[in-house]
Structures are given as C-alpha cells and as structure tokens.
Design a protein around this motif. Structure first.
Motif, PDB file in Angstrom:
ATOM      1  N   VAL A  10     -17.556   7.957 -46.101  1.00 53.12           N
ATOM      2  CA  VAL A  10     -17.286   6.547 -45.842  1.00 53.12           C
ATOM      3  C   VAL A  10     -16.179   6.046 -46.767  1.00 53.12           C
ATOM      4  O   VAL A  10     -15.250   5.386 -46.336  1.00 53.12           O
ATOM      5  CB  VAL A  10     -18.562   5.687 -46.001  1.00 53.12           C
ATOM      6  N   TRP A  11     -16.309   6.389 -48.053  1.00 54.87           N
ATOM      7  CA  TRP A  11     -15.325   6.004 -49.065  1.00 54.87           C
ATOM      8  C   TRP A  11     -14.769   7.283 -49.675  1.00 54.87           C
ATOM      9  O   TRP A  11     -15.318   7.777 -50.646  1.00 54.87           O
ATOM     10  CB  TRP A  11     -15.961   5.152 -50.164  1.00 54.87           C
ATOM     11  N   GLY A  12     -13.734   7.816 -49.098  1.00 54.81           N
ATOM     12  CA  GLY A  12     -13.209   9.101 -49.566  1.00 54.81           C
ATOM     13  C   GLY A  12     -14.244  10.180 -49.283  1.00 54.81           C
ATOM     14  O   GLY A  12     -14.659  10.369 -48.152  1.00 54.81           O
ATOM     15  N   ALA A  13     -14.692  10.864 -50.312  1.00 62.22           N
ATOM     16  CA  ALA A  13     -15.700  11.919 -50.149  1.00 62.22           C
ATOM     17  C   ALA A  13     -17.125  11.378 -50.228  1.00 62.22           C
ATOM     18  O   ALA A  13     -18.079  12.133 -50.087  1.00 62.22           O
ATOM     19  CB  ALA A  13     -15.495  12.978 -51.226  1.00 62.22           C
ATOM     20  N   TRP A  14     -17.290  10.085 -50.431  1.00 59.36           N
ATOM     21  CA  TRP A  14     -18.599   9.502 -50.718  1.00 59.36           C
ATOM     22  C   TRP A  14     -19.145   8.697 -49.549  1.00 59.36           C
ATOM     23  O   TRP A  14     -18.409   8.284 -48.661  1.00 59.36           O
ATOM     24  CB  TRP A  14     -18.515   8.644 -51.977  1.00 59.36           C
ATOM     25  N   SER A  15     -20.460   8.460 -49.605  1.00 60.35           N
ATOM     26  CA  SER A  15     -21.134   7.692 -48.562  1.00 60.35           C
ATOM     27  C   SER A  15     -22.244   6.851 -49.187  1.00 60.35           C
ATOM     28  O   SER A  15     -22.553   7.017 -50.369  1.00 60.35           O
ATOM     29  CB  SER A  15     -21.733   8.654 -47.530  1.00 60.35           C
ATOM     30  N   PRO A  16     -22.869   5.982 -48.405  1.00 60.09           N
ATOM     31  CA  PRO A  16     -23.991   5.196 -48.933  1.00 60.09           C
ATOM     32  C   PRO A  16     -25.130   6.072 -49.463  1.00 60.09           C
ATOM     33  O   PRO A  16     -25.874   5.663 -50.345  1.00 60.09           O
ATOM     34  CB  PRO A  16     -24.453   4.380 -47.722  1.00 60.09           C
ATOM     35  N   ILE A  17     -25.252   7.282 -48.958  1.00 57.08           N
ATOM     36  CA  ILE A  17     -26.296   8.194 -49.450  1.00 57.08           C
ATOM     37  C   ILE A  17     -26.080   8.486 -50.934  1.00 57.08           C
ATOM     38  O   ILE A  17     -27.036   8.617 -51.688  1.00 57.08           O
ATOM     39  CB  ILE A  17     -26.289   9.494 -48.626  1.00 57.08           C
ATOM     40  N   HIS A  18     -24.834   8.577 -51.352  1.00 54.68           N
ATOM     41  CA  HIS A  18     -24.554   8.834 -52.762  1.00 54.68           C
ATOM     42  C   HIS A  18     -24.958   7.638 -53.627  1.00 54.68           C
ATOM     43  O   HIS A  18     -25.412   7.822 -54.758  1.00 54.68           O
ATOM     44  CB  HIS A  18     -23.077   9.204 -52.951  1.00 54.68           C
ATOM     45  N   LEU A  19     -24.806   6.430 -53.100  1.00 56.79           N
ATOM     46  CA  LEU A  19     -25.287   5.249 -53.824  1.00 56.79           C
ATOM     47  C   LEU A  19     -26.809   5.303 -53.957  1.00 56.79           C
ATOM     48  O   LEU A  19     -27.355   4.968 -55.009  1.00 56.79           O
ATOM     49  CB  LEU A  19     -24.867   3.967 -53.110  1.00 56.79           C
ATOM     50  N   LEU A  20     -27.475   5.730 -52.893  1.00 58.61           N
ATOM     51  CA  LEU A  20     -28.927   5.878 -52.948  1.00 58.61           C
ATOM     52  C   LEU A  20     -29.322   6.897 -54.016  1.00 58.61           C
ATOM     53  O   LEU A  20     -30.308   6.702 -54.728  1.00 58.61           O
ATOM     54  CB  LEU A  20     -29.488   6.293 -51.588  1.00 58.61           C
ATOM     55  N   SER A  21     -28.540   7.952 -54.155  1.00 61.96           N
ATOM     56  CA  SER A  21     -28.839   8.971 -55.167  1.00 61.96           C
ATOM     57  C   SER A  21     -28.732   8.399 -56.572  1.00 61.96           C
ATOM     58  O   SER A  21     -29.576   8.677 -57.428  1.00 61.96           O
ATOM     59  CB  SER A  21     -27.909  10.173 -55.001  1.00 61.96           C
ATOM     60  N   VAL A  22     -27.705   7.588 -56.812  1.00 63.31           N
ATOM     61  CA  VAL A  22     -27.563   6.936 -58.125  1.00 63.31           C
ATOM     62  C   VAL A  22     -28.749   6.011 -58.359  1.00 63.31           C
ATOM     63  O   VAL A  22     -29.370   6.024 -59.435  1.00 63.31           O
ATOM     64  CB  VAL A  22     -26.227   6.158 -58.215  1.00 63.31           C
ATOM     65  N   PHE A  23     -29.090   5.218 -57.352  1.00 67.34           N
ATOM     66  CA  PHE A  23     -30.219   4.298 -57.473  1.00 67.34           C
ATOM     67  C   PHE A  23     -31.516   5.065 -57.732  1.00 67.34           C
ATOM     68  O   PHE A  23     -32.332   4.670 -58.569  1.00 67.34           O
ATOM     69  CB  PHE A  23     -30.343   3.433 -56.210  1.00 67.34           C
TER      70      PHE A  23
END
Length: 131
Positions: free
Chosen positions: A66-79
């Motif tokens: 979604v954002w370069g190589a990243w996605s909302p799933i990666h935000l979920l991982s940080v959270f």
C-alpha cells in the motif's frame, strides 16, 4: 487444499503461517485453561514469543503493498508488539483485568480476525485452503 502453494511460498511466509497456526492453538488453550497457574504462565510466555515471531516475520512479507513495500498489516504488527508489552506489564503489576482484556483482545483481533481476512478472495491462504 493446495499445499503446493505453501511449499512454493517464500520461507518467511511459511514461517509466518506455521507460527501463526501454533499461536492460534496456544492462545485457545490460554483462554480455556485455569488462570494464574504455572501452566498458564508457561503457555502465556510461549504464546507471547509466538506472537512476537508472527509480528516480526510479517516485516519480511511484502505481498500486499500500500505504501511502498508496506501495508496496514505491518501497522498491525507494530501495534501487536506494543500491546503485548502492555499485557506483560499489566500481569507483572497485578493488573489482572487489564492483562486478561489485553491478551484476549490481541488473540481475537491480531490472530483470529486477521487470519480470517487472509481467506478473502485473491489472498494466498484463500487459494491454498479454499481455491
């Protein structure tokens, strides 16, 4: 079921799937077993390690961009990593209710709901298990 898809996937995806599957089982055990026992603590630490591995391994997966190589799933991982810390802090400080809510919510939202979303059409797990 088409396990050829799993076998052909990148090692990071294979690890992610296996560890998430084990975390689902360990988390379910935590929800039904007696709380506050040695078994609860041992399985709990094992589950936290599994969830850490699931979260960290997600940073090696870039199938959904979604954002370069990243996605909302990666935000979920940080959270998830942050909220695991909150759950551990709560347990160590006698805040049993906060610990229970935090860990149960993490199980439901970071594992079960997110896992269910992998079954949407077009996703690898959909093709592997349903397609």
């Amino acid at each position: 079921m088409n396990f050829d898809i799993f076998v052909g996937a990148a090692i990071a995806i294979q690890i992610h799937i296996i560890v998430a599957f084990i975390a689902v089982i360990a988390g379910a055990l935590q929800l039904v077993l007696k709380k506050g026992t040695t078994h609860h603590r041992v399985i709990g630490w094992f589950w936290v390690l599994l969830m850490t591995a699931v979260s960290v391994s997600s940073f090696l997966i870039h199938e959904l961009r979604v954002w370069g190589a990243w996605s909302p799933i990666h935000l979920l991982s940080v959270f998830t990593l942050c909220i695991l810390g909150v759950g551990i802090w709560a347990a160590r400080n006698g805040r049993v209710k906060t610990h229970a809510i935090t860990m149960a919510a993490t199980y439901v939202f970071a594992l079960i709901l997110t896992g269910a979303l992998t079954l949407l059409p077009g996703r690898m797990m959909h093709h592997m298990l349903l397609g």
